[in-house]
Design a protein around this motif. Structure first.
Motif, PDB file in Angstrom:
ATOM      1  N   THR A  33      -4.780   1.427   3.004  1.00 28.15           N
ATOM      2  CA  THR A  33      -4.830   2.890   3.119  1.00 28.15           C
ATOM      3  C   THR A  33      -4.094   3.526   1.941  1.00 28.15           C
ATOM      4  N   ALA A  34      -2.958   2.955   1.575  1.00 25.09           N
ATOM      5  CA  ALA A  34      -2.216   3.453   0.410  1.00 25.09           C
ATOM      6  C   ALA A  34      -3.069   3.344  -0.853  1.00 25.09           C
ATOM      7  N   MET A  35      -3.831   2.249  -0.967  1.00 23.22           N
ATOM      8  CA  MET A  35      -4.727   2.065  -2.121  1.00 23.22           C
ATOM      9  C   MET A  35      -5.758   3.182  -2.177  1.00 23.22           C
ATOM     10  N   LYS A  36      -6.372   3.457  -1.047  1.00 22.23           N
ATOM     11  CA  LYS A  36      -7.441   4.461  -1.021  1.00 22.23           C
ATOM     12  C   LYS A  36      -6.939   5.849  -1.425  1.00 22.23           C
ATOM     13  N   TYR A  37      -5.781   6.228  -0.893  1.00 22.87           N
ATOM     14  CA  TYR A  37      -5.290   7.592  -1.097  1.00 22.87           C
ATOM     15  C   TYR A  37      -4.236   7.718  -2.195  1.00 22.87           C
ATOM     16  N   GLY A  38      -3.865   6.613  -2.842  1.00 22.47           N
ATOM     17  CA  GLY A  38      -2.856   6.674  -3.899  1.00 22.47           C
ATOM     18  C   GLY A  38      -1.479   7.040  -3.370  1.00 22.47           C
ATOM     19  N   LEU A  39      -1.102   6.454  -2.253  1.00 23.49           N
ATOM     20  CA  LEU A  39       0.153   6.796  -1.588  1.00 23.49           C
ATOM     21  C   LEU A  39       1.276   5.821  -1.915  1.00 23.49           C
ATOM     22  N   ILE A  40       2.487   6.288  -1.790  1.00 29.41           N
ATOM     23  CA  ILE A  40       3.683   5.455  -1.888  1.00 29.41           C
ATOM     24  C   ILE A  40       4.012   4.991  -0.471  1.00 29.41           C
ATOM     25  N   ILE A  41       4.268   3.708  -0.320  1.00 29.02           N
ATOM     26  CA  ILE A  41       4.571   3.142   0.996  1.00 29.02           C
ATOM     27  C   ILE A  41       6.064   3.238   1.263  1.00 29.02           C
ATOM     28  N   ILE A  42       6.400   3.679   2.473  1.00 29.59           N
ATOM     29  CA  ILE A  42       7.787   3.681   2.938  1.00 29.59           C
ATOM     30  C   ILE A  42       7.909   2.530   3.929  1.00 29.59           C
ATOM     31  N   THR A  43       8.733   1.542   3.592  1.00 29.30           N
ATOM     32  CA  THR A  43       8.932   0.376   4.454  1.00 29.30           C
ATOM     33  C   THR A  43      10.351  -0.138   4.310  1.00 29.30           C
ATOM     34  N   GLU A  44      10.856  -0.721   5.361  1.00 31.80           N
ATOM     35  CA  GLU A  44      12.187  -1.326   5.319  1.00 31.80           C
ATOM     36  C   GLU A  44      12.093  -2.830   5.069  1.00 31.80           C
ATOM     37  N   GLU A  45      10.890  -3.344   4.830  1.00 28.55           N
ATOM     38  CA  GLU A  45      10.728  -4.777   4.605  1.00 28.55           C
ATOM     39  C   GLU A  45      11.446  -5.212   3.332  1.00 28.55           C
ATOM     40  N   ASN A  46      11.885  -6.468   3.321  1.00 27.18           N
ATOM     41  CA  ASN A  46      12.609  -7.054   2.209  1.00 27.18           C
ATOM     42  C   ASN A  46      11.734  -7.057   0.956  1.00 27.18           C
ATOM     43  N   LYS A  47      12.219  -6.395  -0.088  1.00 25.45           N
ATOM     44  CA  LYS A  47      11.422  -6.265  -1.323  1.00 25.45           C
ATOM     45  C   LYS A  47      11.314  -7.553  -2.116  1.00 25.45           C
ATOM     46  N   ASP A  48      12.113  -8.562  -1.773  1.00 25.17           N
ATOM     47  CA  ASP A  48      12.096  -9.823  -2.519  1.00 25.17           C
ATOM     48  C   ASP A  48      11.269 -10.926  -1.867  1.00 25.17           C
ATOM     49  N   LYS A  49      10.814 -10.721  -0.622  1.00 27.41           N
ATOM     50  CA  LYS A  49      10.032 -11.758   0.073  1.00 27.41           C
ATOM     51  C   LYS A  49       8.567 -11.654  -0.332  1.00 27.41           C
ATOM     52  N   GLN A  50       7.982 -12.799  -0.676  1.00 29.95           N
ATOM     53  CA  GLN A  50       6.637 -12.857  -1.246  1.00 29.95           C
ATOM     54  C   GLN A  50       5.534 -12.256  -0.377  1.00 29.95           C
ATOM     55  N   MET A  51       5.508 -12.533   0.899  1.00 32.12           N
ATOM     56  CA  MET A  51       4.391 -12.090   1.731  1.00 32.12           C
ATOM     57  C   MET A  51       4.700 -10.818   2.514  1.00 32.12           C
TER      58      MET A  51
END
Length: 160
Positions: free
Chosen positions: A115-133
């Motif tokens: 969805t972010a791809m389609k609309y050119g959005l910035i994702i807000i997430t608390e997920e670990n930015k260093d984990k691969q998946m």
């Protein structure tokens, strides 16, 4: 995208991890960060912050779902473009979705990124930015920025 797409106020799309971080005992608990959440609510009501239907469905907490509804947060529906993006993401990142029953895996993540791809959005997430998946690393592969709530506050120059 059409002419009307450029007029959309959407800027950010929020993940489950960020939405739930307002709960007592969580990283951005509303009990402490009340004014931060009031700002986020303003952005939801103005449709600058949205989410997608798969993330909304992923949330099981009734109070949080009611809160999203009360903020008049736009919940973007999945369409053919988004489905095509999901296929690409999952095909290129098969370990992203593991149906092992573990709470750490989610099919909503691929829809969020798509969805972010389609609309050119910035994702807000608390997920670990260093984990691969996780969302930050996968979204980066597709040129999509992801930030946590603290980085959102910095980007928007919110002071509390």
């Amino acid at each position: 995208m059409t002419l009307f797409d450029s007029e959309r106020p959407y800027k950010y799309i929020m993940d489950t991890s960020s939405i739930l971080s307002q709960k007592p005992g969580e990283t951005h608990t509303r009990l402490v960060y009340k004014s931060q959440w009031e700002r986020i609510e303003e952005y939801m009501r103005s449709h600058s912050i949205v989410t997608c239907s798969e993330i909304f469905e992923e949330i099981k907490d009734k109070e949080i779902k009611e809160w999203i509804f009360s903020q008049q947060c736009t919940v973007l529906e999945i369409d053919d473009d988004i489905q095509n993006n999901v296929r690409k993401i999952v095909t290129e990142n098969p370990k992203m979705i593991e149906f092992t029953g573990k709470s750490g895996t989610s099919s909503g993540d691929a829809f969020l990124i798509a969805t972010a791809m389609k609309y050119g959005l910035i994702i807000i997430t608390e997920e670990n930015k260093d984990k691969q998946m996780k969302i930050p690393q996968i979204s980066k592969k597709y040129g999509i920025t992801s930030v946590n709530i603290t980085s959102l506050c910095e980007m928007e120059q919110w002071k509390f």
